[in-house]
Design a protein around this motif. Sequence first.
Motif, PDB file in Angstrom:
ATOM      1  N   PHE A 338      72.469  32.241  88.269  1.00 38.55           N
ATOM      2  CA  PHE A 338      71.389  32.474  89.226  1.00 38.55           C
ATOM      3  C   PHE A 338      70.142  33.103  88.612  1.00 38.55           C
ATOM      4  CE2 PHE A 338      74.955  32.155  92.256  1.00 38.55           C
ATOM      5  CZ  PHE A 338      74.383  31.277  93.160  1.00 38.55           C
ATOM      6  N   THR A 339      70.285  33.747  87.447  1.00 38.54           N
ATOM      7  CA  THR A 339      69.144  34.459  86.867  1.00 38.54           C
ATOM      8  C   THR A 339      68.671  33.885  85.540  1.00 38.54           C
ATOM      9  OG1 THR A 339      70.513  36.048  85.646  1.00 38.54           O
ATOM     10  CG2 THR A 339      69.981  36.574  87.955  1.00 38.54           C
ATOM     11  N   PRO A 438      83.740  22.446  95.392  1.00 44.26           N
ATOM     12  CA  PRO A 438      82.508  22.429  94.580  1.00 44.26           C
ATOM     13  C   PRO A 438      82.781  22.490  93.087  1.00 44.26           C
ATOM     14  CG  PRO A 438      82.769  24.541  95.692  1.00 44.26           C
ATOM     15  CD  PRO A 438      83.788  23.626  96.274  1.00 44.26           C
ATOM     16  N   ARG A 439      83.886  23.099  92.688  1.00 44.38           N
ATOM     17  CA  ARG A 439      84.228  23.128  91.268  1.00 44.38           C
ATOM     18  C   ARG A 439      84.387  21.711  90.728  1.00 44.38           C
ATOM     19  NH1 ARG A 439      87.004  26.199  87.484  1.00 44.38           N
ATOM     20  NH2 ARG A 439      87.284  27.916  88.905  1.00 44.38           N
ATOM     21  N   MET A 440      85.135  20.875  91.437  1.00 44.14           N
ATOM     22  CA  MET A 440      85.380  19.518  90.974  1.00 44.14           C
ATOM     23  C   MET A 440      84.088  18.708  90.912  1.00 44.14           C
ATOM     24  SD  MET A 440      88.652  19.015  90.212  1.00 44.14           S
ATOM     25  CE  MET A 440      88.319  20.540  89.298  1.00 44.14           C
ATOM     26  N   PHE A 441      83.244  18.878  91.921  1.00 41.63           N
ATOM     27  CA  PHE A 441      82.003  18.090  91.932  1.00 41.63           C
ATOM     28  C   PHE A 441      80.965  18.667  90.973  1.00 41.63           C
ATOM     29  CE2 PHE A 441      83.938  16.355  95.711  1.00 41.63           C
ATOM     30  CZ  PHE A 441      83.547  15.025  95.653  1.00 41.63           C
ATOM     31  N   ARG A 448      76.494  11.879  87.852  1.00 41.57           N
ATOM     32  CA  ARG A 448      77.449  11.009  88.552  1.00 41.57           C
ATOM     33  C   ARG A 448      77.600  11.447  90.015  1.00 41.57           C
ATOM     34  NH1 ARG A 448      82.626  10.513  84.621  1.00 41.57           N
ATOM     35  NH2 ARG A 448      82.311  12.768  84.469  1.00 41.57           N
ATOM     36  N   LYS A 449      76.495  11.930  90.572  1.00 42.35           N
ATOM     37  CA  LYS A 449      76.428  12.348  91.964  1.00 42.35           C
ATOM     38  C   LYS A 449      77.286  13.579  92.255  1.00 42.35           C
ATOM     39  CE  LYS A 449      75.272   7.745  93.715  1.00 42.35           C
ATOM     40  NZ  LYS A 449      75.583   6.695  94.708  1.00 42.35           N
ATOM     41  N   GLY A 450      77.382  14.446  91.232  1.00 42.02           N
ATOM     42  CA  GLY A 450      78.012  15.739  91.438  1.00 42.02           C
ATOM     43  C   GLY A 450      77.009  16.708  92.024  1.00 42.02           C
ATOM     44  N   ILE A 451      77.309  17.996  91.963  1.00 46.51           N
ATOM     45  CA  ILE A 451      76.435  19.010  92.563  1.00 46.51           C
ATOM     46  C   ILE A 451      75.941  19.958  91.481  1.00 46.51           C
ATOM     47  CG2 ILE A 451      77.577  18.895  94.813  1.00 46.51           C
ATOM     48  CD1 ILE A 451      79.083  21.437  94.085  1.00 46.51           C
ATOM     49  N   PRO A 452      74.809  20.643  91.717  1.00 46.86           N
ATOM     50  CA  PRO A 452      74.303  21.621  90.749  1.00 46.86           C
ATOM     51  C   PRO A 452      75.255  22.807  90.618  1.00 46.86           C
ATOM     52  CG  PRO A 452      72.607  21.000  92.325  1.00 46.86           C
ATOM     53  CD  PRO A 452      73.887  20.449  92.845  1.00 46.86           C
ATOM     54  N   PHE A 456      78.405  25.675  93.133  1.00 47.63           N
ATOM     55  CA  PHE A 456      79.739  26.139  92.758  1.00 47.63           C
ATOM     56  C   PHE A 456      79.773  27.655  92.615  1.00 47.63           C
ATOM     57  CE2 PHE A 456      82.205  27.136  88.758  1.00 47.63           C
ATOM     58  CZ  PHE A 456      83.397  27.378  89.419  1.00 47.63           C
ATOM     59  N   THR A 457      78.835  28.214  91.860  1.00 45.11           N
ATOM     60  CA  THR A 457      78.855  29.659  91.637  1.00 45.11           C
ATOM     61  C   THR A 457      78.588  30.428  92.935  1.00 45.11           C
ATOM     62  OG1 THR A 457      76.543  29.482  90.887  1.00 45.11           O
ATOM     63  CG2 THR A 457      78.254  29.555  89.199  1.00 45.11           C
ATOM     64  N   GLY A 458      77.887  29.800  93.883  1.00 35.99           N
ATOM     65  CA  GLY A 458      77.707  30.452  95.181  1.00 35.99           C
ATOM     66  C   GLY A 458      79.027  30.653  95.909  1.00 35.99           C
ATOM     67  N   THR A 459      79.909  29.658  95.833  1.00 32.86           N
ATOM     68  CA  THR A 459      81.224  29.813  96.464  1.00 32.86           C
ATOM     69  C   THR A 459      82.084  30.820  95.703  1.00 32.86           C
ATOM     70  OG1 THR A 459      82.117  27.929  95.210  1.00 32.86           O
ATOM     71  CG2 THR A 459      81.194  27.471  97.387  1.00 32.86           C
ATOM     72  N   VAL A 460      81.862  30.943  94.397  1.00 36.23           N
ATOM     73  CA  VAL A 460      82.579  31.958  93.618  1.00 36.23           C
ATOM     74  C   VAL A 460      82.204  33.351  94.114  1.00 36.23           C
ATOM     75  CG1 VAL A 460      82.817  32.993  91.326  1.00 36.23           C
ATOM     76  CG2 VAL A 460      82.842  30.512  91.581  1.00 36.23           C
TER      77      VAL A 460
END
Length: 535
Positions: A338-339, A438-441, A448-452, A456-460
């Motif tokens: 994030f930083t 979100p980890r998998m994507f 390949r149409k995954g996510i930034p 993922f780190t937001g859910t962590v």
Amino acid sequence: MYVSPAPLAADLRSADDRDKPSRTDTLTAQLCDLIGGPVGDHAVIGRVRFWTPMRVLMAFAVVFLALSWFGKAGCIQQRPEGPGVMGLDWDNGRQYIAMCYSDTVPLYGAEHLNEGAFPYKKQWTDFAGDGRPQVRYMEYPVLSGLFQYGAMGIAKAWHVSRLPGALEVVIYFNVVAFLLAMAWLVTVWASAQLAGRRVWDAALLALSPLVLVHAFTNFDALATAFAAGGLLAWARRRPVLAGILLGLGGAAKLYPLLLLGPILILCLRTERLEEDSLWGRMRPLHAAGAAIGSAAVTWMAVNAPIAVLYPKGWWEFFRLNTERHADPDSFYNVITSFTGWTGFDGKLSSGETPTILNLVSLLLFVAACAGIAWIGLRAARRPRVAQLVFLVVAAFLLTNKVWSPQYSMWLVPLAVLALPQRRILLAWMTIDALVWVPRMFYYLGTDRKGIPEQWFTGTVVLRDIAVIALCVLVIRQIYRPEEDPVRRDGVDDPAGGVLEHAPDPALPWLPPLLRPRRAAATVPEPEFAQPVSTQ
């Protein structure tokens, strides 16, 4: 006047002291409406011949383990790769899109198990990110490595037999899954025994969302079985056996050895300098010393042959953990995500050791353990073993630079025993399990149409907040034992072993800063040891 429709049985005994979740827990009470409502006021408890609580829990666990296997089955699908040649269907990131990824499958080739080589003896060369060659060995602790070797032997024997066949790696995965399922059933069984009269608390262990996602992600169920078994042996006043089981768990994954710290602190708190007619037979510090000593001897007995015969292979686990950078799930990486922070050590190439990160992680964990020890000594009433053990393992995960997703399974049995609040635990387990999506994507990649990464780190962050909230609630119940549901109706500590119903002295021989804030009310000492309920 009411008349019984049939003659009463000669034996009217009832396990009335058993907790009845349909009457004491709002979530269970609402779910019970689907099957006829809560248990009756005058019901006879514990008289069913077959569907005992333990068998019901085992059935729950088997169903969820089967569902977990189906969740991973997408990654053992086969497809033709040429005339008469079959291979795994992992094209186009299938393992991430189907969210069926398991370390077991790629490690079969990556650790060269497919060659039938003995772990720690076999070496191979990999190339680091900068192109430098690097000699590699089996990267797991000894017992986990031997577990994989044994499963490989079974898979190869099956593959060459006339039994129904598949790719060797598929057979290997299924063998590992079966053995890990047995280990998780042991975890459920031991945890139910540890729960005592609250045996139904273990239902959340058997029905945990984390089991659905991570039962077969890695080999951690092996360690949870040893950890739960070690705690059960301690609860049954068998400290040497407890140490042996925890030592074996430490040889599979190091975390079971962390359970010895809280046991030592609680035994230190309970120890009295004067002899006692009852507790002098097994003084708490003697029991703690026996557990710690047997754990150390067991760990060394398992590790020594490999360390002597194949020192480089044995050291590989420790080397990799030292050189490993911050894991994507660690809060250090969350800050970086994030930083844009480059970390304590700045940018490092592959193979460079993050020295400052290692030191900071260690110091934070030591500080957390010191705080937990202070709580254990200073609380007005001695905390339960499960409460301090949960806090230590949670602190380890939160401060460590590595939090692999399946590590969350370490907390499941400990959380159920430390904080049997079903709504709260189910909320945390659901959040933790959903981090897998979100980890998998994220691993799939945006190309390949995954996510930034930040998705993922937001859910962590949410998961870490949930675990911290559990720690706060556990600490609250330590300081307010009257709010602890386990300690109702005169119960002290079902997992306490020699500590259960032991005197809780003021400890005048400790420095004032470490003494209990006030002398806890003395619990009447039992005439006989009180075994953990086997119902």
